[in-house]
Design an enzyme around this catalytic site. Structure first.
Site, PDB file in Angstrom:
ATOM      1  N   CYS A  46       0.834  -1.204   0.000  1.00 24.93           N
ATOM      2  CA  CYS A  46       0.000   0.000   0.000  1.00 24.93           C
ATOM      3  C   CYS A  46       0.870   1.256   0.000  1.00 24.93           C
ATOM      4  CB  CYS A  46      -0.899   0.007   1.239  1.00 24.93           C
ATOM      5  SG  CYS A  46      -1.745   1.566   1.471  1.00 24.93           S
ATOM      6  N   CYS A  48      -0.030   4.394   0.031  1.00 23.19           N
ATOM      7  CA  CYS A  48      -0.502   5.503   0.843  1.00 23.19           C
ATOM      8  C   CYS A  48      -0.043   5.411   2.292  1.00 23.19           C
ATOM      9  CB  CYS A  48      -2.023   5.619   0.766  1.00 23.19           C
ATOM     10  SG  CYS A  48      -2.887   4.102   1.172  1.00 23.19           S
TER      11      CYS A  48
END
Length: 136
Positions: A46, A48
């Site tokens: 991920c 983010c």
């Protein structure tokens, strides 16, 4: 499941800093139950959250106090190891990335994804250093 060639650079970011990749439930359970402190990073692709999680975890080791053992498992790749790590993190729900500090097998500090996402690596590192100061 993510292909190894995709996750290898993200694994290396932690292993190059001294973390040990674990792949089985037994390895994870034995590391967490061992005497001393064990820092577990549930690594993730991920962007983010993981883009600051890995550097934050690494920067947290620059202080005087640090965990005895550094381990990592990779969400979406190391299913058995991740499941074992997450079971040890109960009652916190599964999230990735996430980080947990154990002392003599007991969960003493937890950073869930929502504690990591949107925060700079320095803030993550300071949170962890505070936990190390208390428990290591």
């Amino acid at each position: 499941m993510y292909p190894e060639e995709m996750v290898n650079p993200m694994r290396a970011e932690l292993t190059d800093a001294g973390f040990v990749n674990l792949y089985t439930a037994d390895e994870v359970e034995n590391a967490i139950k061992a005497d001393g402190t064990t820092f577990v990073v549930v690594n993730s692709v991920c962007g983010c959250a993981a883009r600051n999680a890995r550097p934050g975890a690494i920067m947290s080791l620059s202080g005087d106090k640090k965990p005895s053992k550094l381990i990592t498992v990779f969400a979406g790749v190391d299913k058995e190891a991740v499941d074992a790590a997450r079971a040890s993190m109960f009652p916190f729900p599964p999230s990735s990335p996430s980080m947990a500090l154990f002392k003599n097998g007991e969960l003493v500090h937890m950073l869930e994804r929502h504690h990591i996402e949107g925060r700079p690596a320095e803030m993550i590192a300071e949170n962890l250093k505070d936990a190390y100061a208390e428990f290591c």
